[in-house]
Write a protein that holds these residues in place. Structure first.
Motif, PDB file in Angstrom:
ATOM      1  N   CYS A  52       0.852  -1.186   0.000  1.00 28.35           N
ATOM      2  CA  CYS A  52       0.000   0.000   0.000  1.00 28.35           C
ATOM      3  C   CYS A  52       0.895   1.246   0.000  1.00 28.35           C
ATOM      4  O   CYS A  52       1.795   1.368   0.831  1.00 28.35           O
ATOM      5  CB  CYS A  52      -0.905   0.006   1.222  1.00 28.35           C
ATOM      6  N   PRO A  53       0.692   2.174  -0.921  1.00 29.88           N
ATOM      7  CA  PRO A  53       1.525   3.382  -0.961  1.00 29.88           C
ATOM      8  C   PRO A  53       1.416   4.184   0.328  1.00 29.88           C
ATOM      9  O   PRO A  53       0.410   4.082   1.043  1.00 29.88           O
ATOM     10  CB  PRO A  53       0.949   4.167  -2.143  1.00 29.88           C
ATOM     11  N   PRO A  54       2.411   5.007   0.628  1.00 23.38           N
ATOM     12  CA  PRO A  54       2.361   5.827   1.845  1.00 23.38           C
ATOM     13  C   PRO A  54       1.476   7.055   1.692  1.00 23.38           C
ATOM     14  O   PRO A  54       1.088   7.430   0.589  1.00 23.38           O
ATOM     15  CB  PRO A  54       3.823   6.237   2.038  1.00 23.38           C
ATOM     16  N   LYS A  55       1.136   7.636   2.830  1.00 20.61           N
ATOM     17  CA  LYS A  55       0.404   8.899   2.925  1.00 20.61           C
ATOM     18  C   LYS A  55      -1.019   8.826   2.382  1.00 20.61           C
ATOM     19  O   LYS A  55      -1.562   9.819   1.911  1.00 20.61           O
ATOM     20  CB  LYS A  55       1.186  10.031   2.255  1.00 20.61           C
ATOM     21  N   ILE A  56      -1.630   7.652   2.448  1.00 21.33           N
ATOM     22  CA  ILE A  56      -3.048   7.520   2.132  1.00 21.33           C
ATOM     23  C   ILE A  56      -3.823   7.611   3.437  1.00 21.33           C
ATOM     24  O   ILE A  56      -3.605   6.809   4.344  1.00 21.33           O
ATOM     25  CB  ILE A  56      -3.340   6.182   1.430  1.00 21.33           C
ATOM     26  N   PRO A  57      -4.705   8.575   3.593  1.00 24.98           N
ATOM     27  CA  PRO A  57      -5.479   8.691   4.852  1.00 24.98           C
ATOM     28  C   PRO A  57      -6.236   7.396   5.127  1.00 24.98           C
ATOM     29  O   PRO A  57      -6.905   6.860   4.242  1.00 24.98           O
ATOM     30  CB  PRO A  57      -6.431   9.852   4.572  1.00 24.98           C
ATOM     31  N   THR A  95       1.910   4.274   6.061  1.00 25.86           N
ATOM     32  CA  THR A  95       3.339   4.594   6.087  1.00 25.86           C
ATOM     33  C   THR A  95       4.103   3.970   4.920  1.00 25.86           C
ATOM     34  O   THR A  95       5.278   4.278   4.724  1.00 25.86           O
ATOM     35  CB  THR A  95       3.973   4.069   7.389  1.00 25.86           C
ATOM     36  N   GLY A  96       3.432   3.084   4.161  1.00 30.84           N
ATOM     37  CA  GLY A  96       4.123   2.365   3.099  1.00 30.84           C
ATOM     38  C   GLY A  96       4.611   1.002   3.553  1.00 30.84           C
ATOM     39  O   GLY A  96       5.087   0.198   2.743  1.00 30.84           O
ATOM     40  N   THR A  97       4.493   0.733   4.841  1.00 26.61           N
ATOM     41  CA  THR A  97       4.867  -0.573   5.391  1.00 26.61           C
ATOM     42  C   THR A  97       3.605  -1.436   5.496  1.00 26.61           C
ATOM     43  O   THR A  97       2.496  -0.940   5.315  1.00 26.61           O
ATOM     44  CB  THR A  97       5.514  -0.415   6.775  1.00 26.61           C
ATOM     45  N   PRO A  98       3.741  -2.738   5.788  1.00 22.44           N
ATOM     46  CA  PRO A  98       2.558  -3.609   5.838  1.00 22.44           C
ATOM     47  C   PRO A  98       1.499  -3.122   6.823  1.00 22.44           C
ATOM     48  O   PRO A  98       1.809  -2.769   7.960  1.00 22.44           O
ATOM     49  CB  PRO A  98       3.134  -4.964   6.275  1.00 22.44           C
ATOM     50  N   VAL A  99       0.259  -3.112   6.357  1.00 20.85           N
ATOM     51  CA  VAL A  99      -0.878  -2.764   7.208  1.00 20.85           C
ATOM     52  C   VAL A  99      -1.483  -4.070   7.714  1.00 20.85           C
ATOM     53  O   VAL A  99      -1.994  -4.870   6.927  1.00 20.85           O
ATOM     54  CB  VAL A  99      -1.943  -1.956   6.441  1.00 20.85           C
ATOM     55  N   ALA A 100      -1.399  -4.315   9.002  1.00 23.56           N
ATOM     56  CA  ALA A 100      -1.930  -5.536   9.596  1.00 23.56           C
ATOM     57  C   ALA A 100      -3.257  -5.234  10.281  1.00 23.56           C
ATOM     58  O   ALA A 100      -3.370  -4.267  11.042  1.00 23.56           O
ATOM     59  CB  ALA A 100      -0.942  -6.128  10.604  1.00 23.56           C
ATOM     60  N   LEU A 101      -4.256  -6.057  10.005  1.00 20.72           N
ATOM     61  CA  LEU A 101      -5.590  -5.890  10.565  1.00 20.72           C
ATOM     62  C   LEU A 101      -6.012  -7.180  11.250  1.00 20.72           C
ATOM     63  O   LEU A 101      -5.704  -8.276  10.755  1.00 20.72           O
ATOM     64  CB  LEU A 101      -6.596  -5.555   9.459  1.00 20.72           C
ATOM     65  N   VAL A 102      -6.724  -7.074  12.350  1.00 22.02           N
ATOM     66  CA  VAL A 102      -7.192  -8.265  13.057  1.00 22.02           C
ATOM     67  C   VAL A 102      -8.645  -8.087  13.473  1.00 22.02           C
ATOM     68  O   VAL A 102      -9.080  -6.984  13.827  1.00 22.02           O
ATOM     69  CB  VAL A 102      -6.315  -8.579  14.293  1.00 22.02           C
ATOM     70  N   ILE A 103      -9.400  -9.191  13.395  1.00 17.07           N
ATOM     71  CA  ILE A 103     -10.816  -9.223  13.766  1.00 17.07           C
ATOM     72  C   ILE A 103     -11.011 -10.418  14.686  1.00 17.07           C
ATOM     73  O   ILE A 103     -10.813 -11.565  14.270  1.00 17.07           O
ATOM     74  CB  ILE A 103     -11.717  -9.366  12.520  1.00 17.07           C
ATOM     75  N   GLU A 104     -11.405 -10.174  15.917  1.00 14.08           N
ATOM     76  CA  GLU A 104     -11.556 -11.273  16.877  1.00 14.08           C
ATOM     77  C   GLU A 104     -12.875 -12.016  16.655  1.00 14.08           C
ATOM     78  O   GLU A 104     -13.894 -11.414  16.305  1.00 14.08           O
ATOM     79  CB  GLU A 104     -11.493 -10.738  18.304  1.00 14.08           C
TER      80      GLU A 104
END
Length: 388
Positions: A30-35, A83-92
């Protein structure tokens, strides 16, 4: 188990099982600086969330998402951005009822992946299907929320257009109606028919299939690549990867077999802006595997939910013949909740191809007319001749 990742530059890896502690995804590329705020992701998850009507499984999951990484406050605006780094998401998972599946832990459910998982891995998670459960798709919906923000001006919408043998009237198509009924149906009259029909199906303990249509607007021309990176091939792969999907078509799809060459080919003229304008869209927005700039139109068929109350013949993992009926909480038509999943998968594919195109040619327009009108002698006759 490999192959839990799809995409090339916009890459999505999902994890988790139906009755595990949690499920989630990692979005890389994912590119950086995306709200990006958690509420933006949650809005799409709420559309897929189970237990919202009598026509879906009554499993009560809030599907609350958490962002674990990949975002930070922009020093210039103060807004949270990627930030351009991996975006990690979790759903319990919070409402599992594993005991509902104890009686079938040794028997293979017809229509499910029980037997094939056992044949491949030598074991299976019988609690709701484990990794093969449609619950896994919640992570894809979360990833799709991010994908939508990657492509400027992209809009991806889907609708339920058929339940069993009952179809919508396309003359009544109204996108605003999609969010006003529990079926994501664009035809109010058809939604009423779906309700009566599914009530009968649900009360009988059975299930039925459906057809979902996805339309992506704002897709720039030039996305996709010949020969093995075709946009429509990746769309078909992504949609076929959704649980219970058994058929996919692009544009006119199988109906194109009934058309003549004159009817099927999308004729072109020059629009007021100097760009090519298509007179129809039988191609579904893709020619030669490359986007035309028209809306992407995809359709897919979802099979009936395999978990039903009617006893069916099966075998056990010990080689015994038996009968099985599946208790618990299940969708009478799994196609309903496939609608937001379909939107997410198309958004992820388009985002991936958008980044591939940008990486190869930068911001150069993909169609020649965008660079300004050619000299009169350079305009091909086919562009100026009026069809008689």
């Amino acid at each position: 188990m490999s192959f839990n990742t799809f995409g090339h530059l916009f890459r999505v890896t999902t994890f988790g099982e139906s009755h595990g502690v949690a499920l989630g995804c990692v979005v890389d590329g994912c590119p950086p600086k995306i709200p990006l705020e958690v509420e933006e992701i949650q809005a799409f998850l709420d559309r897929r969330r189970p237990g919202q009507s009598r026509f879906t499984t009554q499993r009560r999951e809030p599907d609350t998402v958490k962002i674990l990484s990949g975002v930070f406050a922009d020093p210039e605006t103060g807004r949270q951005v990627t930030t351009g780094t991996p975006v990690a998401l979790v759903i319990e998972n919070t409402d599992q009822r594993s005991k509902d599946y104890g009686a079938i832990k040794d028997a293979y459910r017809p229509g499910h992946a029980d037997y094939t998982y056992d044949a491949k891995y030598g074991l299976r998670d019988y609690r709701g299907g484990g990794r093969s459960s449609a619950r896994e798709t919640a992570a894809r919906v979360a990833a799709g929320a991010i994908a939508r923000k990657v492509v400027p001006g992209l809009s991806v919408r889907a609708a339920l257009v058929q339940v069993g043998r009952h179809r919508i009237d396309r003359n009544n198509w109204d996108w605003d109606e999609v969010d006003r009924n529990p079926f994501f149906c664009p035809d109010a009259a058809a939604a009423a028919v779906f309700a009566d029909y599914l009530d009968d199906v649900r009360k009988s303990g059975s299930s039925v299939g459906a057809v979902v249509e996805v339309v992506a607007d704002g897709v720039p021309p030039g996305l996709g690549a010949p020969v093995y990176g075709k946009l429509d091939a990746d769309l078909a792969s992504a949609l076929m990867g959704i649980n219970a999907v058994k058929g996919v078509e692009i544009g006119a799809g199988f109906a194109a077999a009934e058309l003549t060459g004159e009817d099927n080919a999308d004729e072109m003229r020059i629009g007021n802006d100097g760009a090519p304008r298509f007179l129809s869209n039988h191609a579904g927005g893709v020619l030669g595997g490359i986007s035309t700039g028209q809306p992407l139109v995809c359709r897919f068929a979802v099979k009936p939910t395999s978990s039903i109350l009617t006893p069916r013949a099966t075998v056990t993992r010990f080689g015994e013949e038996t009968e099985i009926l599946t208790k618990g909480r299940h969708d009478p038509c799994v196609g309903i909740r496939a609608v937001p999943v379909a939107e997410a998968m198309v958004a992820c594919v388009v985002a991936d191809h958008y980044l591939r195109q940008r990486g190869q040619v930068g911001e150069t327009p993909a169609w020649p007319f965008a660079r300004g009108p050619a000299a009169p002698e350079e305009i091909p006759a086919a562009h100026t001749k009026v069809r008689e």
